[in-house]
Design a protein around this motif. Structure first.
Motif, short mmCIF file in Angstrom:
data_model
loop_
_atom_site.label_atom_id
_atom_site.label_comp_id
_atom_site.label_asym_id
_atom_site.label_seq_id
_atom_site.Cartn_x
_atom_site.Cartn_y
_atom_site.Cartn_z
N LYS A 55 5.19 16.27 -7.71
CA LYS A 55 6.27 17.51 -7.71
C LYS A 55 6.45 17.86 -6.31
O LYS A 55 7.72 18.62 -6.03
CB LYS A 55 5.84 18.72 -8.38
N GLN A 56 5.44 17.48 -5.44
CA GLN A 56 5.60 18.04 -3.64
C GLN A 56 6.43 17.12 -3.10
O GLN A 56 6.87 17.46 -1.94
CB GLN A 56 4.40 18.33 -3.31
N ALA A 57 6.65 15.89 -3.73
CA ALA A 57 7.49 14.92 -3.01
C ALA A 57 8.63 15.12 -2.68
O ALA A 57 9.21 15.68 -3.32
CB ALA A 57 7.13 13.43 -3.85
N GLU A 58 9.09 14.59 -1.31
CA GLU A 58 10.50 14.79 -0.92
C GLU A 58 11.06 13.43 -1.12
O GLU A 58 10.91 12.49 -0.15
CB GLU A 58 10.46 15.25 0.42
N GLU A 59 12.05 13.26 -2.03
CA GLU A 59 12.54 11.87 -2.08
C GLU A 59 13.73 11.87 -1.44
O GLU A 59 14.18 10.55 -1.34
CB GLU A 59 13.07 12.00 -3.86
N ASP B 198 0.83 -1.11 -0.03
CA ASP B 198 0.14 -0.09 -0.15
C ASP B 198 1.07 1.25 0.00
O ASP B 198 1.68 1.22 1.11
CB ASP B 198 -1.00 0.03 1.09
N ILE B 199 0.83 2.06 -0.96
CA ILE B 199 1.68 3.43 -1.25
C ILE B 199 0.74 4.59 -1.09
O ILE B 199 -0.26 4.69 -1.69
CB ILE B 199 2.32 3.39 -2.34
N LYS B 200 0.90 5.54 -0.12
CA LYS B 200 0.28 6.78 0.02
C LYS B 200 1.15 7.77 0.29
O LYS B 200 2.16 7.85 0.11
CB LYS B 200 -0.60 6.67 1.46
N GLY B 201 0.47 9.33 0.11
CA GLY B 201 1.09 10.32 0.23
C GLY B 201 1.29 11.05 -1.13
O GLY B 201 0.43 10.97 -1.96
N GLU B 202 2.42 11.62 -1.23
CA GLU B 202 2.78 12.46 -2.46
C GLU B 202 2.91 11.31 -3.49
O GLU B 202 4.32 11.35 -3.95
CB GLU B 202 3.66 13.36 -2.30
N ILE B 203 2.13 10.82 -4.25
CA ILE B 203 2.34 9.77 -5.24
C ILE B 203 1.25 9.79 -6.17
O ILE B 203 0.05 10.19 -5.73
CB ILE B 203 2.47 8.03 -4.76
N ASN B 204 1.43 9.91 -7.57
CA ASN B 204 0.56 10.05 -8.57
C ASN B 204 -0.79 9.30 -8.41
O ASN B 204 -1.85 9.64 -8.80
CB ASN B 204 0.96 10.21 -9.92
N ILE C 185 4.83 8.66 1.28
CA ILE C 185 5.66 9.63 0.66
C ILE C 185 5.29 11.07 1.30
O ILE C 185 4.37 11.39 1.00
CB ILE C 185 5.39 9.61 -0.78
N PRO C 186 6.36 11.67 2.11
CA PRO C 186 6.09 13.01 2.58
C PRO C 186 6.18 14.08 1.65
O PRO C 186 6.90 13.88 0.63
CB PRO C 186 6.85 12.99 3.74
N ASN C 187 5.43 15.08 1.97
CA ASN C 187 6.04 16.29 0.91
C ASN C 187 6.97 17.07 1.65
O ASN C 187 7.49 16.74 2.54
CB ASN C 187 4.66 17.23 0.87
N LYS C 188 7.38 18.30 0.87
CA LYS C 188 8.69 18.74 1.40
C LYS C 188 8.48 19.56 2.81
O LYS C 188 9.22 19.45 3.79
CB LYS C 188 9.21 19.89 0.46
N GLU C 189 7.06 19.88 3.07
CA GLU C 189 7.20 20.64 4.21
C GLU C 189 7.09 19.49 5.42
O GLU C 189 7.63 19.78 6.65
CB GLU C 189 5.64 21.36 4.35
N GLU C 190 6.23 18.45 5.36
CA GLU C 190 6.24 17.13 6.19
C GLU C 190 7.86 16.70 6.39
O GLU C 190 7.95 16.75 7.76
CB GLU C 190 5.40 15.93 5.70
N ALA C 191 8.52 16.76 5.42
CA ALA C 191 9.83 16.15 5.71
C ALA C 191 10.80 17.10 6.32
O ALA C 191 11.46 16.81 7.24
CB ALA C 191 10.67 15.93 4.31
N GLU C 192 10.31 18.40 6.18
CA GLU C 192 11.46 19.57 6.87
C GLU C 192 10.95 19.48 8.47
O GLU C 192 11.74 19.53 9.24
CB GLU C 192 11.16 20.72 6.36
N GLU C 193 9.57 19.34 8.75
CA GLU C 193 9.14 19.18 10.04
C GLU C 193 9.58 17.88 10.74
O GLU C 193 10.00 18.22 11.92
CB GLU C 193 7.67 19.08 10.03
#
Length: 202
Positions: A96-100, A65-71, A117-125
């Motif tokens: 585009k918002q995903a943090e790889e 199961d894959i979730k978050g910033e995925i198409n 898959i977190p976005n950039k803001e979540e990854a920064e937090e």
């Protein structure tokens, strides 16, 4: 008189009995239908379970199961030796918002694994929270190069004698370059140093 009353109410009595008989037949059939439906549902559930077990055990497939910033977030069936990169490609790639940076694309997947898959803001937090936790832990640790005898005794397992031995070692050899140098002091064996490792810093 009684016979006349019986004749008068006989049609009503017969109608009531007929109604009761019809209702009894109806509910009996309804219960049988419900029982059949229950058996069918139970059979379908067992079949689905067997199919799922067959998927993972006999065919070597896994379900992820894959979730978050995925198409195309969702549940995917992959080969048993699939990697994170493969399920990302299967799911249409990252947004585009995903943090790889925090992803290990080479990680081997497990059956029933969930990937977020977190976005950039979540990854920064998450990074900030991790730094805060590390900082708090460091503040609680005793610097054996700067602490005096009283401060050294705050370390669990270090009494006056061991605290004095640490100070004497510093005066003779200079500052500690590694926690492992404590092994060179009498009274500090390998097991003792390992116990102290999480409480002290250089």
């Amino acid at each position: 008189m009684v016979k006349e009353r019986l004749k008068k109410f006989l049609p009503l009595i017969l109608a009531t009995l007929a109604t009761v008989f019809v209702l009894a037949i109806y509910f009996s059939q309804s219960n049988n239908e419900q029982a059949d439906a229950w058996e069918e549902n139970e059979s379908a559930f067992q079949q689905a379970t067997e199919d799922s077990e067959k998927t993972t055990e006999e065919t070597g497939k896994i379900i992820v199961d894959i979730k978050g910033e995925i198409n195309k977030p969702g549940v995917y069936e992959l080969e048993g030796d699939a990697r994170v990169k493969e399920v990302i490609l299967e799911a249409g790639g990252l947004t585009k918002q995903a943090e790889e940076k925090q992803l290990n694309l080479a990680e081997k997947l497990q059956d029933q694994q969930m990937i977020y898959i977190p976005n950039k803001e979540e990854a920064e937090e998450m990074a900030i929270d991790g730094d805060k936790e590390t900082g708090d832990n460091n503040e609680d640790m005793i610097d054996i190069n700067a602490a005096d005898i009283n401060e050294l005794q705050k370390i669990s397992g270090v009494g006056p004698a061991k605290a004095q031995a640490i100070v004497d070692y510093r005066e003779e050899n200079g500052a500690f370059e590694s926690v492992d140098e404590l092994n060179e002091i009498s009274g500090f064996g390998e097991k003792t140093v390992e116990k102290l490792r999480d409480s002290i810093k250089i």
